[in-house]
Enzyme design. Structure first.
Site, PDB file in Angstrom:
ATOM      1  N   HIS A 219       0.894  -1.153   0.280  1.00 24.26           N
ATOM      2  CA  HIS A 219       0.006   0.039   0.054  1.00 24.26           C
ATOM      3  C   HIS A 219       1.031   1.055  -0.049  1.00 24.26           C
ATOM      4  O   HIS A 219       1.992   1.183   0.672  1.00 24.26           O
ATOM      5  CB  HIS A 219      -0.863  -0.026   1.203  1.00 24.26           C
ATOM      6  CG  HIS A 219      -1.990   1.016   1.023  1.00 24.26           C
ATOM      7  ND1 HIS A 219      -1.664   2.296   1.195  1.00 24.26           N
ATOM      8  CD2 HIS A 219      -3.309   0.932   0.746  1.00 24.26           C
ATOM      9  CE1 HIS A 219      -2.884   2.832   1.095  1.00 24.26           C
ATOM     10  NE2 HIS A 219      -3.958   2.134   0.586  1.00 24.26           N
TER      11      HIS A 219
ATOM     12  N   GLU B 283      -3.858   2.001  -7.219  1.00 19.91           N
ATOM     13  CA  GLU B 283      -4.363   3.123  -6.573  1.00 19.91           C
ATOM     14  C   GLU B 283      -3.298   4.196  -6.631  1.00 19.91           C
ATOM     15  O   GLU B 283      -2.469   4.435  -6.141  1.00 19.91           O
ATOM     16  CB  GLU B 283      -4.134   2.641  -4.974  1.00 19.91           C
ATOM     17  CG  GLU B 283      -5.045   1.676  -4.565  1.00 19.91           C
ATOM     18  CD  GLU B 283      -5.394   1.720  -3.125  1.00 19.91           C
ATOM     19  OE1 GLU B 283      -6.519   1.563  -2.599  1.00 19.91           O
ATOM     20  OE2 GLU B 283      -4.435   2.084  -2.343  1.00 19.91           O
TER      21      GLU B 283
HETATM   22  P1  13P Z   1      -9.548   6.294   0.353  1.00 16.70           P
HETATM   23  O1  13P Z   1     -10.638   5.462  -0.439  1.00 16.70           O
HETATM   24  O2  13P Z   1      -9.590   6.987   1.494  1.00 16.70           O
HETATM   25  O3  13P Z   1      -9.189   7.320  -0.838  1.00 16.70           O
HETATM   26  O4  13P Z   1      -8.348   5.105   0.262  1.00 16.70           O
HETATM   27  C1  13P Z   1      -8.082   4.572  -0.703  1.00 16.70           C
HETATM   28  C2  13P Z   1      -7.069   3.508  -0.322  1.00 16.70           C
HETATM   29  O5  13P Z   1      -5.810   3.742   0.138  1.00 16.70           O
HETATM   30  C3  13P Z   1      -7.518   1.829  -0.062  1.00 16.70           C
HETATM   31  O6  13P Z   1      -6.361   1.289   0.042  1.00 16.70           O
END
Ligand code: 13P
Length: 247
Positions: A91, A161
């Site tokens: 992450h 992401e």
């Molecule tokens: P948000 O949905 O708060 O932007 O976070 C995304 C995330 O990092 C999920 O792992």
């Protein structure tokens, strides 16, 4: 769709965690989506044997190490014994604390060894005009595949992401058109590293400011197989709404 709730470190009370679990069970019982919850590791033990309602558990991270003299580490072996079926890896919030591709790759190996499905996060910090961010994404994917046995590669889930889109409001998230382009690109890269046919089976998720407002448009034609949801995942009303708008 695979809907993964990343509670991050937002939840600090067992009562709240149990309430959110009840919501997740309710959504799972509707039988439309595969629901995965990733609570803080201290709460994983609350939630064993939930699979009967198509609800699975994920860790938010695992250790690179195997069992042994490693104080404070949470190993894949420990988690597999607690019915943890998935783990988020790499992450951006972990990468920001110094985690590099080789560490994410080692964690992926550990997860696969213990039959835990890795959900590997990839994504660029910023976009540059020369497209260097695309090479960065390719490098993140390549590091994972280099370390993973051929037979297990198609099991690895990627979560795209983009860091610039995390923790914002839905209007600052990625556009559906851009997401579609990125998913095509990621799948093409995966195809080059495994085979194009197997690449079609690899699940790719999107994460970054998903809410009930944008969940439908981000999923309907982008080519993703699910969502990795952060702050909206700790709001029961949001999660119920997202599960209803996504098909
Ligand atoms: P948000 O949905 O708060 O932007 O976070 C995304 C995330 O990092 C999920 O792992």
């Amino acid at each position: 769709m695979l809907l993964v709730s990343n509670w991050k470190a937002y939840i600090e009370s067992p009562k709240e965690a149990k309430e959110l679990l009840a919501v997740a069970k309710k959504i799972a019982r509707a039988g439309v989506h595969t629901i995965v919850i990733a609570p803080p590791s201290a709460y994983l033990g609350f939630f064993t044997k939930e699979q009967e309602v198509s609800l699975s558990l994920a860790a938010q991270d695992i250790s690179e190490t195997q069992s042994g003299a490693h104080t404070g580490e949470i190993t894949a072996g420990l988690l597999s014994g607690m019915d943890v079926f998935y783990t988020i890896l790499g992450h951006s919030e972990r990468r920001a604390k110094g985690e590099i591709d080789s560490m994410v790759a080692a964690k992926t190996q550990q997860a696969l060894l213990h039959k835990i499905i890795p959900i590997v996060c990839i994504g660029e910090k910023v976009r540059d005009e020369n497209g260097a961010y695309l090479q960065g994404l390719r490098a993140q994917i390549s590091a994972i595949y280099e370390a993973a046995p051929q037979k297990d590669r198609s099991k690895i889930i990627f979560a795209y992401e983009p860091i610039w889109a995390i923790g914002k409001s839905s209007c600052e998230s990625i556009t559906p058109a851009d997401l579609r382009e990125m998913i095509l690109y990621i799948r093409k890269v995966i195809g080059e590293m495994i085979t194009p046919t197997v690449a079609l089976k690899v699940k790719i998720l999107y994460g970054g400011s998903v809410s009930k407002i944008n969940a439908k448009e981000l999923t309907e034609s982008s080519g993703v197989q699910g969502l990795l949801i952060g702050h909206a995942s700790i709001d029961p009303k949001e999660m119920i709404a997202i599960s209803k708008v996504v098909e």
